[in-house]
Design a protein around this motif. Structure first.
Motif, PDB file in Angstrom:
ATOM      1  N   MET A   1       0.846  -1.188   0.000  1.00  0.00           N
ATOM      2  CA  MET A   1       0.000   0.000   0.000  1.00  0.00           C
ATOM      3  C   MET A   1       0.888   1.247   0.000  1.00  0.00           C
ATOM      4  N   PRO A   2       0.690   2.158  -0.923  1.00  0.00           N
ATOM      5  CA  PRO A   2       1.525   3.369  -1.009  1.00  0.00           C
ATOM      6  C   PRO A   2       1.422   4.240   0.246  1.00  0.00           C
ATOM      7  N   VAL A   3       2.515   4.958   0.490  1.00  0.00           N
ATOM      8  CA  VAL A   3       2.594   5.840   1.651  1.00  0.00           C
ATOM      9  C   VAL A   3       2.996   7.229   1.168  1.00  0.00           C
ATOM     10  N   THR A   4       2.377   8.242   1.746  1.00  0.00           N
ATOM     11  CA  THR A   4       2.696   9.638   1.466  1.00  0.00           C
ATOM     12  C   THR A   4       3.346  10.225   2.707  1.00  0.00           C
ATOM     13  N   TYR A   5       4.460  10.930   2.513  1.00  0.00           N
ATOM     14  CA  TYR A   5       5.182  11.554   3.615  1.00  0.00           C
ATOM     15  C   TYR A   5       4.954  13.063   3.564  1.00  0.00           C
ATOM     16  N   THR A   6       4.721  13.633   4.731  1.00  0.00           N
ATOM     17  CA  THR A   6       4.498  15.070   4.836  1.00  0.00           C
ATOM     18  C   THR A   6       5.330  15.613   5.988  1.00  0.00           C
ATOM     19  N   VAL A   7       5.991  16.748   5.749  1.00  0.00           N
ATOM     20  CA  VAL A   7       6.780  17.411   6.780  1.00  0.00           C
ATOM     21  C   VAL A   7       5.946  18.547   7.353  1.00  0.00           C
ATOM     22  N   HIS A   8       5.910  18.624   8.681  1.00  0.00           N
ATOM     23  CA  HIS A   8       5.169  19.674   9.372  1.00  0.00           C
ATOM     24  C   HIS A   8       6.100  20.476  10.264  1.00  0.00           C
ATOM     25  N   THR A   9       5.896  21.773  10.266  1.00  0.00           N
ATOM     26  CA  THR A   9       6.573  22.663  11.196  1.00  0.00           C
ATOM     27  C   THR A   9       5.622  22.901  12.368  1.00  0.00           C
ATOM     28  N   ALA A  10       6.052  23.703  13.313  1.00  0.00           N
ATOM     29  CA  ALA A  10       5.209  24.010  14.468  1.00  0.00           C
ATOM     30  C   ALA A  10       3.849  24.571  14.042  1.00  0.00           C
ATOM     31  N   GLU A  11       3.841  25.323  12.956  1.00  0.00           N
ATOM     32  CA  GLU A  11       2.595  25.966  12.521  1.00  0.00           C
ATOM     33  C   GLU A  11       1.574  24.951  11.998  1.00  0.00           C
ATOM     34  N   SER A  12       2.011  23.902  11.361  1.00  0.00           N
ATOM     35  CA  SER A  12       1.070  22.948  10.764  1.00  0.00           C
ATOM     36  C   SER A  12       0.912  21.648  11.551  1.00  0.00           C
ATOM     37  N   ALA A  13       1.757  21.418  12.539  1.00  0.00           N
ATOM     38  CA  ALA A  13       1.764  20.134  13.249  1.00  0.00           C
ATOM     39  C   ALA A  13       0.523  19.891  14.088  1.00  0.00           C
ATOM     40  N   LEU A 124      13.403  13.193   8.346  1.00  0.00           N
ATOM     41  CA  LEU A 124      13.517  14.008   9.553  1.00  0.00           C
ATOM     42  C   LEU A 124      14.910  14.623   9.677  1.00  0.00           C
ATOM     43  N   LEU A 125      15.945  13.853   9.350  1.00  0.00           N
ATOM     44  CA  LEU A 125      17.316  14.312   9.554  1.00  0.00           C
ATOM     45  C   LEU A 125      17.954  14.955   8.327  1.00  0.00           C
ATOM     46  N   ASP A 126      17.374  14.789   7.154  1.00  0.00           N
ATOM     47  CA  ASP A 126      17.956  15.310   5.926  1.00  0.00           C
ATOM     48  C   ASP A 126      18.113  16.834   5.978  1.00  0.00           C
ATOM     49  N   GLY A 127      19.336  17.269   5.804  1.00  0.00           N
ATOM     50  CA  GLY A 127      19.599  18.703   5.740  1.00  0.00           C
ATOM     51  C   GLY A 127      19.634  19.406   7.077  1.00  0.00           C
ATOM     52  N   ARG A 128      19.598  18.683   8.185  1.00  0.00           N
ATOM     53  CA  ARG A 128      19.635  19.328   9.503  1.00  0.00           C
ATOM     54  C   ARG A 128      20.969  20.049   9.684  1.00  0.00           C
TER      55      ARG A 128
END
Length: 181
Positions: A1-13, A124-128
């Motif tokens: 089953m496909p998975v979609t990844y989304t990054v959230h900042t404090a504003e959208s979390a 999560l860690l990419d580009g930190r």
């Protein structure tokens, strides 16, 4: 089953927090955690403060039905700071560096083994900008062996307020952002 990844900042979390709490309840009901409603409520109650920490980021994985199947979040642990209740001081180069503290990294039990956890931590860690990532892991948890295979190194121990022992782990981060194809 496909998975979609989304990054959230404090504003959208905040919009994702109810689903995150439900996922947390499922994952942490398992041994060795055996957490119940009281611990889940404490986790839920702390999320607002967590998102206000510097460098906060939340990455979620959702299936086609928009159900949350995985999540990872953390924030910047500033230079000079280390885990409370640690049994030893970390090496000076680690203490004096900014670190990214991974506070949660969970995958629904029905979706494990499909690479979701690996993709979550990569995103999560990419580009930190921090030099290190750090996390605390229950040594009795199956995830502890996964962290070791992924290169995380133990640098100390700590204990939760309830006395549960925790291994304190670190992973060096690239000096420059890593881009994934």
């Amino acid at each position: 089953m496909p998975v979609t990844y989304t990054v959230h900042t404090a504003e959208s979390a905040t919009a994702v927090f109810p689903a995150l709490v439900r996922l947390y309840a499922v994952v942490y009901a398992e041994p060795p955690y055996a957490e119940g409603p009281e611990q889940v409520a404490a986790f839920a109650g702390g999320l607002s403060a967590e998102k206000e920490r510097p460098g906060f980021i939340l990455v979620v994985a959702q299936d086609d039905d928009s159900a949350l199947v995985g999540a990872a979040y953390g924030w910047t642990m500033t230079a000079g700071r280390w885990w409370t209740r640690a049994d030893t001081e970390p090496p000076e180069d680690l203490r004096s560096a900014s670190k990214f503290a991974v506070m949660e990294w969970v995958v629904h039990p029905d979706r494990r083994g499909a690479g979701i956890g690996g993709e979550l931590i990569h995103r999560l860690l990419d580009g930190r900008p921090e030099s290190w990532a750090t996390l605390a892991s229950n040594p009795a948890a199956p995830a502890r062996a996964i962290y070791q295979r992924a290169g995380w190194q133990q640098v100390g121990r700590s204990a939760m307020p309830d006395g549960t022992p925790m291994d304190l782990l670190v992973l060096p981060l690239p000096a420059a952002p890593v881009r994934r194809r």
